[in-house]
Design an enzyme around this catalytic site. Structure first.
Site, PDB file in Angstrom:
ATOM      1  N   ILE A  91     -67.019  44.855  80.030  1.00  0.00           N
ATOM      2  CA  ILE A  91     -68.511  45.189  79.743  1.00  0.00           C
ATOM      3  C   ILE A  91     -68.705  45.412  77.994  1.00  0.00           C
ATOM      4  O   ILE A  91     -67.207  46.191  77.489  1.00  0.00           O
ATOM      5  CB  ILE A  91     -69.247  46.542  80.303  1.00  0.00           C
ATOM      6  CG1 ILE A  91     -69.195  46.045  81.446  1.00  0.00           C
ATOM      7  CG2 ILE A  91     -70.419  46.823  79.091  1.00  0.00           C
ATOM      8  CD1 ILE A  91     -69.834  47.280  82.155  1.00  0.00           C
ATOM      9  N   HIS A 130     -74.813  34.041  84.288  1.00  0.00           N
ATOM     10  CA  HIS A 130     -74.155  35.291  85.402  1.00  0.00           C
ATOM     11  C   HIS A 130     -74.466  34.547  86.711  1.00  0.00           C
ATOM     12  O   HIS A 130     -75.898  33.577  87.092  1.00  0.00           O
ATOM     13  CB  HIS A 130     -75.338  36.820  85.074  1.00  0.00           C
ATOM     14  CG  HIS A 130     -75.939  37.637  86.043  1.00  0.00           C
ATOM     15  ND1 HIS A 130     -73.834  38.684  86.115  1.00  0.00           N
ATOM     16  CD2 HIS A 130     -76.588  38.150  86.963  1.00  0.00           C
ATOM     17  CE1 HIS A 130     -74.894  39.646  87.143  1.00  0.00           C
ATOM     18  NE2 HIS A 130     -76.095  38.874  87.734  1.00  0.00           N
TER      19      HIS A 130
END
Length: 197
Positions: free
Chosen positions: A99, A116
C-alpha cells in the site's frame, strides 16, 4: 520529461502481468509507435520470480527490499529515488503488494496505474474472487485504473468481465480473470500511450 516515454513496472511476485506488458511492447514495437520503452522492473521482494522473467526479456531489474526500511514512508522515498532515475512517463503496478503512501501517489499523479482483480467499484481490497462468488455475482473480472490516495478508487481506464460459473472456486475464477488481465493490461498501457502528446 525525456523524449522517450520511459515505463517502470513494479512487481512483488511472478510478474505475469509485467511479462504480458513487456512482450506486447516488444511485439508491437511501442518504441517505434509511441517512443515508449520499458526501462526497468523493480521488486520489493528479492526472491520475486518476475525478476528472472524480466531479465530473460532483456529488461533492467532492481530490488528494493521493503523489510530493511523502518517505515513505509522511508521505503516509498527510496522507491521514488529508484524509479525517478528513469524519468518515467508512466509507473505500472503489476502485482506490487504494497500500500503506497499519499506522498508517493501524489508524486506520480496522472502517471501511476494499477490492475485490480474485480470489476471496480465492487470488491476493493483482497480476496476479490471468493467475495464475488459469495455475493452471487453473475460476472467477475478485472479493472485497470489510475492510482489515487484512496485504495482501488482511481479513475477507471479499462475493464474486462468473465462469467462466474456455478462450480467456480476462487482459484478457477482467478485463473480465468488472470487470462483477461494479461490481455487487458497491455491494451490499457498502449491506450494510455496513445493518449499522450
Amino acid at each position: 520529461m525525456p523524449s522517450t516515454k520511459n515505463i517502470v513496472i513494479l512487481i512483488s511476485g511472478s510478474g505475469s502481468n509485467m511479462a504480458a506488458i513487456v512482450q506486447a511492447a516488444q511485439q508491437q514495437d511501442w518504441h517505434q509507435a509511441f517512443g515508449a520503452s520499458i526501462s526497468a522492473v523493480i521488486s520489493n521482494r528479492p526472491g520475486a520470480a518476475g525478476l528472472e522473467v524480466a531479465q530473460s526479456l532483456g529488461v533492467a531489474t532492481q530490488v528494493l527490499d521493503h523489510r530493511v526500511f523502518e517505515t513505509r514512508v522511508a521505503f516509498d522515498a527510496a522507491l521514488m529515488q529508484g524509479i525517478d532515475r528513469y524519468q518515467p512517463a508512466l509507473v505500472v503496478l503489476a502485482g506490487f503488494m504494497r500500500i503506497l503512501t499519499p506522498g508517493f501517489v501524489s508524486h506520480y499523479a496522472g502517471r501511476l496505474i494499477n490492475i485490480h482483480p474485480s470489476l471496480l467499484p465492487a470488491f476493493t481490497g483482497l480476496n476479490t474472487h471468493q467475495r464475488a462468488i459469495d455475493a452471487g455475482c453473475a460476472e467477475a473480472g478485472c479493472t485497470v485504473h489510475q492510482v489515487t490516495a484512496e485504495l482501488d478508487h482511481g479513475p477507471i481506464l479499462a475493464q474486462a468481465a468473465v462469467p462466474v460459473l456455478p462450480d467456480d472456486t476462487a482459484d478457477t475464477l482467478a485463473a480465468r480473470v488472470l487470462a483477461q488481465e494479461h490481455r487487458l493490461y497491455p491494451q490499457a498501457v498502449r491506450g494510455w500511450l496513445q493518449d499522450q502528446p
